[in-house]
Design a protein around this motif. Structure first.
Motif, PDB file in Angstrom:
ATOM      1  N   LYS A   1       0.832  -1.187   0.000  1.00 45.79           N
ATOM      2  CA  LYS A   1       0.000   0.000   0.000  1.00 45.79           C
ATOM      3  C   LYS A   1       0.874   1.247   0.000  1.00 45.79           C
ATOM      4  O   LYS A   1       1.946   1.259   0.583  1.00 45.79           O
ATOM      5  N   ASN A   2       0.386   2.302  -0.671  1.00 41.93           N
ATOM      6  CA  ASN A   2       1.136   3.557  -0.738  1.00 41.93           C
ATOM      7  C   ASN A   2       0.948   4.312   0.579  1.00 41.93           C
ATOM      8  O   ASN A   2      -0.030   5.036   0.768  1.00 41.93           O
ATOM      9  N   GLU A   3       1.868   4.133   1.505  1.00 40.25           N
ATOM     10  CA  GLU A   3       1.739   4.724   2.837  1.00 40.25           C
ATOM     11  C   GLU A   3       3.108   4.778   3.500  1.00 40.25           C
ATOM     12  O   GLU A   3       4.089   4.245   2.978  1.00 40.25           O
ATOM     13  N   ASP A   4       3.172   5.423   4.652  1.00 38.97           N
ATOM     14  CA  ASP A   4       4.411   5.448   5.408  1.00 38.97           C
ATOM     15  C   ASP A   4       4.762   4.027   5.860  1.00 38.97           C
ATOM     16  O   ASP A   4       3.880   3.195   6.094  1.00 38.97           O
ATOM     17  N   ASN A   5       6.059   3.776   6.038  1.00 41.83           N
ATOM     18  CA  ASN A   5       6.544   2.464   6.489  1.00 41.83           C
ATOM     19  C   ASN A   5       6.033   1.341   5.584  1.00 41.83           C
ATOM     20  O   ASN A   5       5.593   0.290   6.041  1.00 41.83           O
ATOM     21  N   TRP A   6       6.078   1.608   4.257  1.00 42.74           N
ATOM     22  CA  TRP A   6       5.499   0.648   3.327  1.00 42.74           C
ATOM     23  C   TRP A   6       6.243  -0.674   3.298  1.00 42.74           C
ATOM     24  O   TRP A   6       5.715  -1.669   2.828  1.00 42.74           O
ATOM     25  N   ARG A   7       7.484  -0.710   3.835  1.00 47.22           N
ATOM     26  CA  ARG A   7       8.228  -1.973   3.814  1.00 47.22           C
ATOM     27  C   ARG A   7       7.708  -2.971   4.845  1.00 47.22           C
ATOM     28  O   ARG A   7       8.089  -4.122   4.842  1.00 47.22           O
ATOM     29  N   ARG A   8       6.844  -2.522   5.719  1.00 48.90           N
ATOM     30  CA  ARG A   8       6.263  -3.441   6.695  1.00 48.90           C
ATOM     31  C   ARG A   8       5.140  -4.223   6.030  1.00 48.90           C
ATOM     32  O   ARG A   8       4.295  -3.669   5.351  1.00 48.90           O
ATOM     33  N   SER A   9       5.123  -5.522   6.226  1.00 50.56           N
ATOM     34  CA  SER A   9       4.100  -6.355   5.603  1.00 50.56           C
ATOM     35  C   SER A   9       2.902  -6.518   6.534  1.00 50.56           C
ATOM     36  O   SER A   9       2.985  -6.357   7.742  1.00 50.56           O
ATOM     37  N   ASN A  10       1.740  -6.853   5.926  1.00 46.21           N
ATOM     38  CA  ASN A  10       0.515  -7.175   6.654  1.00 46.21           C
ATOM     39  C   ASN A  10       0.073  -6.053   7.579  1.00 46.21           C
ATOM     40  O   ASN A  10      -0.317  -6.267   8.711  1.00 46.21           O
ATOM     41  N   ARG A  11       0.164  -4.822   7.088  1.00 47.44           N
ATOM     42  CA  ARG A  11      -0.334  -3.713   7.895  1.00 47.44           C
ATOM     43  C   ARG A  11      -1.839  -3.633   7.765  1.00 47.44           C
ATOM     44  O   ARG A  11      -2.414  -3.960   6.758  1.00 47.44           O
ATOM     45  N   SER A  12      -2.522  -3.168   8.789  1.00 43.59           N
ATOM     46  CA  SER A  12      -3.967  -3.005   8.756  1.00 43.59           C
ATOM     47  C   SER A  12      -4.315  -1.663   9.347  1.00 43.59           C
ATOM     48  O   SER A  12      -3.450  -0.876   9.709  1.00 43.59           O
ATOM     49  N   VAL A  13      -5.622  -1.444   9.475  1.00 41.84           N
ATOM     50  CA  VAL A  13      -6.052  -0.155   9.998  1.00 41.84           C
ATOM     51  C   VAL A  13      -5.654   0.021  11.455  1.00 41.84           C
ATOM     52  O   VAL A  13      -5.616   1.133  11.973  1.00 41.84           O
ATOM     53  N   LEU A  14      -5.285  -1.090  12.132  1.00 43.31           N
ATOM     54  CA  LEU A  14      -4.872  -1.016  13.525  1.00 43.31           C
ATOM     55  C   LEU A  14      -3.370  -1.036  13.692  1.00 43.31           C
ATOM     56  O   LEU A  14      -2.857  -1.161  14.800  1.00 43.31           O
ATOM     57  N   ALA A  15      -2.634  -0.935  12.585  1.00 43.91           N
ATOM     58  CA  ALA A  15      -1.188  -1.142  12.646  1.00 43.91           C
ATOM     59  C   ALA A  15      -0.498  -0.146  13.559  1.00 43.91           C
ATOM     60  O   ALA A  15       0.512  -0.470  14.181  1.00 43.91           O
ATOM     61  N   ASP A  16      -1.037   1.071  13.640  1.00 45.61           N
ATOM     62  CA  ASP A  16      -0.342   2.081  14.420  1.00 45.61           C
ATOM     63  C   ASP A  16      -0.907   2.217  15.837  1.00 45.61           C
ATOM     64  O   ASP A  16      -0.625   3.179  16.532  1.00 45.61           O
ATOM     65  N   LEU A  17      -1.717   1.232  16.270  1.00 49.22           N
ATOM     66  CA  LEU A  17      -2.306   1.350  17.594  1.00 49.22           C
ATOM     67  C   LEU A  17      -1.404   0.765  18.670  1.00 49.22           C
ATOM     68  O   LEU A  17      -1.226   1.343  19.719  1.00 49.22           O
TER      69      LEU A  17
ATOM     70  N   MET B   1     -14.255   1.171   9.639  1.00 47.00           N
ATOM     71  CA  MET B   1     -15.026   1.844  10.682  1.00 47.00           C
ATOM     72  C   MET B   1     -14.732   1.225  12.048  1.00 47.00           C
ATOM     73  O   MET B   1     -14.598   1.937  13.054  1.00 47.00           O
ATOM     74  N   ALA B   2     -14.612  -0.105  12.084  1.00 48.30           N
ATOM     75  CA  ALA B   2     -14.292  -0.766  13.358  1.00 48.30           C
ATOM     76  C   ALA B   2     -12.924  -0.326  13.865  1.00 48.30           C
ATOM     77  O   ALA B   2     -12.740  -0.071  15.061  1.00 48.30           O
ATOM     78  N   GLY B   3     -11.941  -0.216  12.953  1.00 47.82           N
ATOM     79  CA  GLY B   3     -10.613   0.227  13.356  1.00 47.82           C
ATOM     80  C   GLY B   3     -10.615   1.640  13.895  1.00 47.82           C
ATOM     81  O   GLY B   3      -9.931   1.950  14.875  1.00 47.82           O
ATOM     82  N   LEU B   4     -11.404   2.527  13.267  1.00 49.90           N
ATOM     83  CA  LEU B   4     -11.482   3.904  13.746  1.00 49.90           C
ATOM     84  C   LEU B   4     -12.107   3.963  15.138  1.00 49.90           C
ATOM     85  O   LEU B   4     -11.705   4.775  15.984  1.00 49.90           O
ATOM     86  N   MET B   5     -13.090   3.103  15.392  1.00 52.89           N
ATOM     87  CA  MET B   5     -13.717   3.082  16.713  1.00 52.89           C
ATOM     88  C   MET B   5     -12.722   2.600  17.767  1.00 52.89           C
ATOM     89  O   MET B   5     -12.651   3.152  18.872  1.00 52.89           O
ATOM     90  N   VAL B   6     -11.927   1.558  17.419  1.00 50.22           N
ATOM     91  CA  VAL B   6     -10.920   1.080  18.373  1.00 50.22           C
ATOM     92  C   VAL B   6      -9.894   2.162  18.643  1.00 50.22           C
ATOM     93  O   VAL B   6      -9.472   2.381  19.781  1.00 50.22           O
ATOM     94  N   ARG B   7      -9.489   2.854  17.582  1.00 49.03           N
ATOM     95  CA  ARG B   7      -8.510   3.927  17.746  1.00 49.03           C
ATOM     96  C   ARG B   7      -9.045   4.998  18.686  1.00 49.03           C
ATOM     97  O   ARG B   7      -8.336   5.513  19.549  1.00 49.03           O
ATOM     98  N   GLY B   8     -10.333   5.336  18.532  1.00 48.34           N
ATOM     99  CA  GLY B   8     -10.919   6.337  19.417  1.00 48.34           C
ATOM    100  C   GLY B   8     -10.986   5.879  20.854  1.00 48.34           C
ATOM    101  O   GLY B   8     -10.693   6.637  21.787  1.00 48.34           O
ATOM    102  N   LEU B   9     -11.352   4.600  21.070  1.00 50.55           N
ATOM    103  CA  LEU B   9     -11.421   4.073  22.438  1.00 50.55           C
ATOM    104  C   LEU B   9     -10.053   4.048  23.092  1.00 50.55           C
ATOM    105  O   LEU B   9      -9.902   4.369  24.276  1.00 50.55           O
ATOM    106  N   GLU B  10      -9.031   3.665  22.345  1.00 51.69           N
ATOM    107  CA  GLU B  10      -7.700   3.584  22.930  1.00 51.69           C
ATOM    108  C   GLU B  10      -7.101   4.956  23.191  1.00 51.69           C
ATOM    109  O   GLU B  10      -6.170   5.085  23.983  1.00 51.69           O
ATOM    110  N   SER B  11      -7.620   5.980  22.495  1.00 46.89           N
ATOM    111  CA  SER B  11      -7.111   7.331  22.751  1.00 46.89           C
ATOM    112  C   SER B  11      -7.846   8.019  23.893  1.00 46.89           C
ATOM    113  O   SER B  11      -7.616   9.187  24.157  1.00 46.89           O
TER     114      SER B  11
END
Length: 970
Positions: free
Chosen positions: A505-521, A752-762
């Protein structure tokens, strides 16, 4: 007296000039004024515009480059790469025509004596909107220039206006209609094109326009794929085409059509006619190639001999890929697959251009390998071809899909093949092993030698066959566009990247494999510093090695030495065990792809069975049996399917897969399970919407038991989690949502589920005791946090109405046909507004789709536009299923971010709804009507008044009689 005479002469000339200029004003309509303005329009502005148009057509013809691997376009402008050619010349022509119309248009009706007899001819003349007899040519030239510039919508608008403006002149209307149909064809508005042509054919057709009619009809039918209907029109158009180059192109196109229809003899004759016109070399070469293909079935040996001579010709050094492609096709027509593959491979290696021609050859070669089951050889063909063809190529989506499947499969099959070979070498006697390695090295050296020889021969042939045209072509290709504007080069770069890094995926740290919407949590960041340190450590270790050690390393890294191969052979038990692990993984994953994506059941069954027999301790053996059961069920081999069902029941009785396939209702659920699961989810969502959490929990349990791998499973999990907000510990809900994202990362609810988890953890929490998914119109994005002023207050909506406005047509995604709605909107704008142009932009996300219509100067204009939308029958039903918002440019960025649609509607109802609208609506919407011809009759008193207003009398300037015909002649 001598002094007075020159002064008097000067005064008289000045007076005469003033009188002439006054008499020739466009506000007067007399025989003299019409002649004067027609003469000036023709030999001044129009002449310059006509010459610019001719220069533009010449530039377009000289610079045009066709793709001969598919049907060439009928018109030069139909070639995407040729649209911009001659653009400046056509813009000059348009400017000159606009100037001629502006300076020399006469709209005032002529003054006719009340005593004159009103003949039908006179009535038709008096009903005209334009009385300059030459200006219609400027209008038509302007439309043609817009068409050749590639501005088809603007050109169609111009021709549509001409049909109304010159409604009293049938010949002008007919010419405008045939060109209007041509514009619609280029826009792929086929219904409108057919309608314009039917109106053209309904009226009497001037003989001079038959050629244009044939060309337009042929182009329309070819674009629609109606080759047989297009044939007679194309034949006539090719005979009557202007210019040798265009005639040659159309005969080549005729040959292509005849070939597609199976008329090889007719195709051969058409290509021969193309060659007789002495076309440019590339066109002539392709015509000769096509001749060999259509005659191969009847004169096989002669065609092979001819193609081989073409391959030896130095003039064809740049076209060897096409020659060998044709040669391979001839062999393939004779079912000689071996020779066909050899010819294709030679063309692949001989290609110097790396263009669409090589891409077509690779697709053909890849298809042959695919049919042979040699997926390992098909994969590089498709992978390389994707970078050489563009997205407009016929079947591009299926080619891309096949390439992706092969990209997934081949790494596994290659790994299995390599490990099998290494294990076989490890148990060979040393002499046999060394002999096998020596054969590999000898083959490698021979391949390199042949490659060097081919490269030298290709370069020598290219030098011998170089001409000034080829030099110019290479220069043009090299300097054509910047890298990122060249789609072919970009695709090639993408393929090279994927070969090295895989799909990322075109994103930061693209060399990391199997990133998901929760990767930065909570995941650990990739340690680039450690990676660099390890690399530096390796380099420092290399620097400490002795000369002998470095020499040994060099030998082990050189594929021309035995050591290179020996170091890869697993001689120890640990190395052999590692090889077997790679084989197990490769067999399992390859079999899944062969079964589900290739649907090659025989190959998949052989792979699964080998895995089961060679590795009975494989940890996923349960799934192997289950996959074999599914495979044989789809293959309609019930006995084999029952055998693996029994194995599952015997060895894995508690497995969910076993319970499912041993269920008495298994076949019924397998056939109708998707519909049943869809219905169950619909009921579950409805229960959630009405806060019936007990039903949600019950249906979730059914999904878990009956459909654990159903397509709606992630949605069941998501709704189940949401239904317990306010009654369950937020940490439990968070873990359930986190598991959803990790297990179903591609699901449309995962983001949407990942965004909700991100909000709860913040540190955020759910409000209101629940979560409302139904309110699309009440949503605001996270950007609202940034939409504040300097003091931190939320930005306010403004109520200005005399500013640019945008009309937003919004509806839930997939609830309407996006393409049909866009077409109806564009058609309404085009046919309803001849002066104003409105831009339509589509915004689409998973929940909401918007069409934004821009170009309104004020609120009143936008409001009037919406009122007119509801008068269009094709739009009314769809508009009733949407919500329409009128938003100023200043408020636009706040909608959906700082303010929801519902909040904006409340603001609109207070700020705009009570306002009184301007009764003089400023848009130029028109309902097309047939022209009405009214008699223009003047009484003697009215005639005298008109003469007094003009300041002249018609005594000596009265219009000529009908018998002369000059006063109404074009």
């Amino acid at each position: 007296m001598r002094r007075i005479a020159p002064i008097l002469t000067t005064c008289l000339m000045a007076v005469l000039a003033v009188v002439l200029l006054t008499a020739c004003s466009t506000k007067k309509n007399t025989a003299k004024s019409r002649f004067w303005h027609a003469f000036n329009a023709r030999f001044n502005t129009y002449f310059n515009g006509s010459e610019a148009y001719k220069d533009g057509m010449e530039a377009k013809a000289e610079g045009n480059k066709d793709n001969y691997t598919e049907f060439i376009p009928f018109f030069f402008v139909g070639n995407e790469s040729s649209k911009a050619l001659g653009k400046s010349n056509f813009e000059t022509a348009i400017t000159k025509c606009e100037k001629a119309i502006q300076l020399h248009s006469i709209k005032k009706k002529p003054i006719v004596s009340g005593s004159k007899r009103r003949t039908p001819k006179m009535k038709a003349y008096l009903s005209r909107q334009e009385f300059n007899p030459f200006l219609k040519n400027a209008w038509l030239l302007m439309g043609r220039a817009q068409f050749q510039k590639g501005d088809f919508l603007e050109a169609a608008s111009t021709f549509s206006y001409i049909t109304r403006h010159y409604a009293a002149e049938p010949d002008v209307v007919a010419e405008a209609r045939v060109w209007m149909a041509r514009c619609y064809s280029q826009l792929e508005w086929y219904y409108d094109a057919e309608d314009a042509l039917s109106k053209f054919n309904r009226d009497s057709v001037p003989h001079r326009l038959l050629k244009e009619r044939d060309a337009t009809t042929a182009d329309l039918l070819l674009r629609q794929g109606n080759l047989e209907e297009a044939l007679p029109y194309l034949q006539r158009a090719a005979r009557k085409a202007s210019g040798k180059l265009q005639r040659a192109r159309l005969y080549f196109l005729l040959g292509q059509v005849q070939t597609a229809l199976g008329n090889n003899q007719g195709a051969y004759k058409a290509f021969a006619k193309c060659l007789r016109l002495s076309p440019p070399y590339e066109l002539a070469f392709n015509a000769r190639i096509r001749q060999t293909e259509v005659m191969a079935a009847t004169d096989y040996k002669r065609i092979l001999s001819k193609l081989k001579r073409m391959a030896r010709s130095a003039n064809n050094a740049d076209y060897l890929d096409q020659v060998y492609y044709a040669l391979g096709n001839v062999y393939l027509s004779q079912r000689d697959t071996t020779e066909a593959v050899a010819a294709y491979e030679k063309g692949r290696n001989s290609s110097t251009r790396n263009g669409i021609e090589k891409g077509v050859l690779l697709l053909q070669l890849g298809g042959v390998y695919w049919d042979m089951g040699r997926y390992d050889k098909a994969q590089p063909c498709y992978s390389e071809a994707i970078g050489l063809i563009d997205k407009t190529y016929n079947g591009y989506d299926s080619i891309t899909l096949r390439s992706k499947v092969l990209d997934e499969l081949v790494p596994y099959t290659s790994a299995v093949y390599l490990q099998d070979s290494l294990l076989a070498l490890s148990v060979m006697p040393e002499a046999e092993r060394n002999a096998a390695i020596d054969r590999v090295i000898a083959d490698l050296k021979q391949q390199e030698k042949e490659a060097r020889k081919a490269q030298i021969d290709s370069a020598a042939s290219a030098r011998m066959g170089e001409t000034s045209n080829s030099i110019q072509r290479q220069t043009d290709d090299a300097a054509s566009t910047w890298y990122f504007y060249n789609s072919t080069m970009v695709n090639q770069g993408k393929q090279a990247f994927r070969k090295t890094w895989g799909t990322r995926k075109n994103e930061d740290n693209w060399r990391r494999s199997n990133r998901s919407v929760l990767a930065d949590l909570g995941d650990e960041e990739y340690d680039y510093a450690a990676e660099d340190s390890l690399a530096q450590l390796d380099e420092s270790a290399d620097s400490l090695k002795s000369t002998e050690e470095l020499a040994a390393d060099s030998a082990q890294n050189d594929p021309h030495n035995r050591e290179y191969y020996l170091k890869q052979i697993p001689f120890t038990e640990e190395a052999k065990a590692a090889c077997h692990e790679i084989i197990k993984d490769g067999l399992y994953n390859a079999a899944l792809i062969e079964k589900d994506k290739l649907e090659d059941f025989p190959l998949a069954s052989r792979t699964f069975i080998r895995l089961a027999q060679d590795y009975p301790d494989f940890e996923q053996m349960e799934d192997v049996y289950y996959q074999l059961f599914l495979l044989y069920s789809r293959w309609k081999k019930q006995a084999e399917a029952d055998y693996y069902r029994q194995l599952l029941a015997q060895y894995y009785p508690e497995s969910s897969n076993t319970k499912r396939i041993t269920d008495p209702n298994f076949e019924y659920l397998a056939r109708y399970g998707k519909e049943i699961e869809d219905s169950l989810y619909t009921q579950t969502y409805a229960a959630y919407s009405r806060h019936d959490n007990a039903t949600v929990a019950a249906n979730f349990a059914i999904s878990t038991d009956k459909y654990p791998k159903g397509l709606n499973r992630p949605k069941f999990i998501f709704v189940h989690a949401l239904s317990r907000i306010g009654t369950e510990d937020p940490k439990v809900i968070m873990e359930e949502l986190r598991a959803l994202v990790k297990e179903y990362p591609e699901s449309d609810v995962s983001e949407m589920a990942g965004l909700m988890v991100r909000g709860l953890e913040s540190g955020r929490s759910f409000t209101g005791g629940g979560f409302d998914m139904t309110s699309l119109w009440g949503r605001r994005s996270d950007e609202a946090n940034a939409a504040v002023d300097a003091a931190g207050r939320r930005l306010e909506l403004t109520a200005d109405r005399d500013v640019p406005f945008v009309c937003i047509i919004a509806y839930p995604t997939d609830s309407l046909n996006d393409g049909q709605l866009l077409y109806n909107l564009a058609h309404f704008n085009f046919t309803g507004f001849k002066v104003r142009n409105f831009d339509i932009t589509q915004l689409r996300d998973a929940a909401l789709t918007q069409f934004r219509v821009a170009g309104f100067a004020t609120f009143d204009e936008a409001h009037y536009y919406v009122q007119q939308l509801y008068t269009v029958p094709e739009l009314v039903d769809d508009l009733r299923k949407t919500r329409i918002f009128l938003v100023s440019a200043a408020n636009l960025d706040l909608i959906g971010t700082t303010y929801s649609f519902n909040e904006y509607q409340e603001f609109y109802d207070k700020a705009f709804a009570p306002l009184e609208l301007n009764p003089q609506l400023p848009l130029d919407f028109q309902t097309p009507v047939e022209p009405v011809y009214e008699d223009e009759y003047y009484t003697p008193e009215e005639l005298q008044n008109l003469q007094d207003e003009d300041g002249t009398t018609t005594g000596g300037e009265e219009e000529e009689d009908d018998d002369d015909g000059e006063w109404y002649s074009p």
